[in-house]
Design a protein around this motif. Structure first.
Motif, PDB file in Angstrom:
ATOM      1  N   ILE A 276       0.863  -1.176   0.000  1.00 39.04           N
ATOM      2  CA  ILE A 276       0.000   0.000   0.000  1.00 39.04           C
ATOM      3  C   ILE A 276       0.903   1.232   0.000  1.00 39.04           C
ATOM      4  N   ILE A 277       0.688   2.118  -0.969  1.00 35.33           N
ATOM      5  CA  ILE A 277       1.543   3.299  -1.106  1.00 35.33           C
ATOM      6  C   ILE A 277       0.785   4.589  -0.793  1.00 35.33           C
ATOM      7  N   GLY A 278      -0.510   4.482  -0.556  1.00 41.43           N
ATOM      8  CA  GLY A 278      -1.321   5.642  -0.199  1.00 41.43           C
ATOM      9  C   GLY A 278      -2.694   5.199   0.241  1.00 41.43           C
ATOM     10  N   GLY A 279      -3.335   6.008   1.073  1.00 42.50           N
ATOM     11  CA  GLY A 279      -4.670   5.690   1.555  1.00 42.50           C
ATOM     12  C   GLY A 279      -4.658   5.239   2.998  1.00 42.50           C
ATOM     13  N   SER A 280      -5.808   4.780   3.453  1.00 46.22           N
ATOM     14  CA  SER A 280      -5.971   4.403   4.854  1.00 46.22           C
ATOM     15  C   SER A 280      -5.783   2.900   5.044  1.00 46.22           C
ATOM     16  N   LEU A 281      -5.048   2.548   6.094  1.00 44.28           N
ATOM     17  CA  LEU A 281      -4.708   1.157   6.360  1.00 44.28           C
ATOM     18  C   LEU A 281      -5.048   0.804   7.800  1.00 44.28           C
ATOM     19  N   GLY A 282      -5.854  -0.257   7.981  1.00 43.14           N
ATOM     20  CA  GLY A 282      -6.090  -0.806   9.310  1.00 43.14           C
ATOM     21  C   GLY A 282      -4.812  -1.493   9.750  1.00 43.14           C
ATOM     22  N   MET A 283      -4.237  -1.052  10.848  1.00 41.75           N
ATOM     23  CA  MET A 283      -2.887  -1.457  11.221  1.00 41.75           C
ATOM     24  C   MET A 283      -2.772  -2.683  12.100  1.00 41.75           C
ATOM     25  N   GLY A 284      -3.818  -3.072  12.785  1.00 44.75           N
ATOM     26  CA  GLY A 284      -3.644  -4.184  13.715  1.00 44.75           C
ATOM     27  C   GLY A 284      -2.672  -3.800  14.825  1.00 44.75           C
ATOM     28  N   ALA A 285      -2.666  -2.519  15.167  1.00 44.84           N
ATOM     29  CA  ALA A 285      -1.803  -1.993  16.229  1.00 44.84           C
ATOM     30  C   ALA A 285      -2.542  -0.854  16.904  1.00 44.84           C
ATOM     31  N   ILE A 286      -2.145  -0.541  18.113  1.00 41.99           N
ATOM     32  CA  ILE A 286      -2.762   0.579  18.814  1.00 41.99           C
ATOM     33  C   ILE A 286      -1.994   1.843  18.465  1.00 41.99           C
ATOM     34  N   LEU A 287      -2.690   2.765  17.823  1.00 40.74           N
ATOM     35  CA  LEU A 287      -2.106   4.042  17.413  1.00 40.74           C
ATOM     36  C   LEU A 287      -2.643   5.156  18.297  1.00 40.74           C
ATOM     37  N   THR A 288      -2.018   6.304  18.239  1.00 41.06           N
ATOM     38  CA  THR A 288      -2.520   7.498  18.902  1.00 41.06           C
ATOM     39  C   THR A 288      -3.018   8.437  17.813  1.00 41.06           C
ATOM     40  N   ALA A 289      -4.323   8.666  17.794  1.00 38.09           N
ATOM     41  CA  ALA A 289      -4.921   9.517  16.764  1.00 38.09           C
ATOM     42  C   ALA A 289      -4.219  10.869  16.725  1.00 38.09           C
TER      43      ALA A 289
ATOM     44  N   LEU B 234       8.834  10.054   6.822  1.00 42.00           N
ATOM     45  CA  LEU B 234       7.471   9.991   7.328  1.00 42.00           C
ATOM     46  C   LEU B 234       6.703   8.910   6.587  1.00 42.00           C
ATOM     47  N   ILE B 235       5.973   8.089   7.328  1.00 43.87           N
ATOM     48  CA  ILE B 235       5.116   7.071   6.722  1.00 43.87           C
ATOM     49  C   ILE B 235       3.699   7.609   6.588  1.00 43.87           C
ATOM     50  N   GLY B 236       3.205   8.227   7.648  1.00 45.99           N
ATOM     51  CA  GLY B 236       1.847   8.771   7.625  1.00 45.99           C
ATOM     52  C   GLY B 236       1.411   9.163   9.024  1.00 45.99           C
ATOM     53  N   TYR B 237       0.097   9.334   9.176  1.00 42.13           N
ATOM     54  CA  TYR B 237      -0.441   9.748  10.465  1.00 42.13           C
ATOM     55  C   TYR B 237      -1.642   8.893  10.840  1.00 42.13           C
ATOM     56  N   ALA B 238      -1.888   8.795  12.139  1.00 43.14           N
ATOM     57  CA  ALA B 238      -3.017   8.021  12.644  1.00 43.14           C
ATOM     58  C   ALA B 238      -4.272   8.878  12.577  1.00 43.14           C
ATOM     59  N   SER B 239      -5.251   8.430  11.793  1.00 52.74           N
ATOM     60  CA  SER B 239      -6.526   9.148  11.715  1.00 52.74           C
ATOM     61  C   SER B 239      -7.466   8.681  12.823  1.00 52.74           C
ATOM     62  N   THR B 240      -7.226   7.472  13.339  1.00 48.17           N
ATOM     63  CA  THR B 240      -7.957   6.913  14.476  1.00 48.17           C
ATOM     64  C   THR B 240      -6.951   6.099  15.282  1.00 48.17           C
ATOM     65  N   THR B 241      -7.427   5.402  16.292  1.00 48.02           N
ATOM     66  CA  THR B 241      -6.532   4.571  17.094  1.00 48.02           C
ATOM     67  C   THR B 241      -6.190   3.258  16.403  1.00 48.02           C
ATOM     68  N   SER B 242      -6.774   3.015  15.228  1.00 47.02           N
ATOM     69  CA  SER B 242      -6.466   1.763  14.514  1.00 47.02           C
ATOM     70  C   SER B 242      -6.122   1.964  13.036  1.00 47.02           C
ATOM     71  N   ASN B 243      -6.324   3.163  12.494  1.00 51.69           N
ATOM     72  CA  ASN B 243      -6.051   3.408  11.069  1.00 51.69           C
ATOM     73  C   ASN B 243      -4.903   4.385  10.864  1.00 51.69           C
ATOM     74  N   LEU B 244      -4.008   4.010   9.950  1.00 52.13           N
ATOM     75  CA  LEU B 244      -2.882   4.861   9.575  1.00 52.13           C
ATOM     76  C   LEU B 244      -3.098   5.340   8.147  1.00 52.13           C
ATOM     77  N   VAL B 245      -3.070   6.642   7.953  1.00 54.84           N
ATOM     78  CA  VAL B 245      -3.166   7.204   6.608  1.00 54.84           C
ATOM     79  C   VAL B 245      -1.753   7.228   6.044  1.00 54.84           C
ATOM     80  N   ILE B 246      -1.554   6.463   4.970  1.00 55.75           N
ATOM     81  CA  ILE B 246      -0.230   6.314   4.365  1.00 55.75           C
ATOM     82  C   ILE B 246       0.027   7.485   3.413  1.00 55.75           C
ATOM     83  N   GLN B 247       1.007   8.307   3.749  1.00 58.44           N
ATOM     84  CA  GLN B 247       1.426   9.446   2.926  1.00 58.44           C
ATOM     85  C   GLN B 247       2.939   9.617   3.079  1.00 58.44           C
ATOM     86  N   PRO B 248       3.714   8.728   2.457  1.00 63.38           N
ATOM     87  CA  PRO B 248       5.176   8.807   2.645  1.00 63.38           C
ATOM     88  C   PRO B 248       5.768  10.131   2.197  1.00 63.38           C
TER      89      PRO B 248
END
Length: 135
Positions: free
Chosen positions: A74-87, A114-128
């Motif tokens: 995945i090179i862009g977009g939102s990814l469910g990470m299977g990890a606990i993120l901090t929004a 930079l890989i991206g940012y957490a939009s929620t506690t489970s999703n990472l927006v991929i924007q390298p």
């Protein structure tokens, strides 16, 4: 802080994502950060403290692959990470090959990718963003 602890089976593209289809140049697990090795035209584990080329983030592997096997990244977009993120927190390439770390883990001598940012506690927006900056 430490690298994200990712559950590989929970890596799922969520919305508005773009994919790259490549060939693995090493053993790769779902959720690991990868770069494109232009000398072999294969995808390998990215690392912010090896060479400058390994710190150029291509994206995140969507599944496991052994060397020479096909690999979707995945090179862009939102990814469910299977990890606990901090929004709201930005996440970067780690000094551990394939790892993802919060900004607090970037220290002197490491490259900033930079890989991206957490939009929620489970999703990472991929924007390298590959800065080519070394701290």
């Amino acid at each position: 802080m430490a690298d994200l602890s990712i559950t590989a089976a929970a890596i799922i593209p969520v919305a508005g994502f773009s994919l790259y289809q490549g060939t693995a140049g090493a053993t790769i697990t779902a959720g690991q950060v990868v770069y494109l090795d232009t000398t072999t035209n294969t995808v390998k584990l990215a690392d912010n403290d090896a060479t400058a080329a390994t710190a150029v983030v291509q994206g995140i592997a969507l599944h496991a692959a052994l060397a020479s096997q096909p690999l979707q990244v995945i090179i862009g977009g939102s990814l469910g990470m299977g990890a606990i993120l901090t929004a709201g927190v930005f996440y970067y390439l780690s000094a551990t090959a394939g790892g993802i770390a919060p900004v607090a883990d970037l220290v002197s001598g490491k490259r900033v990718s930079l890989i991206g940012y957490a939009s929620t506690t489970s999703n990472l927006v991929i924007q390298p963003i590959n800065t080519a900056v070394t701290l």
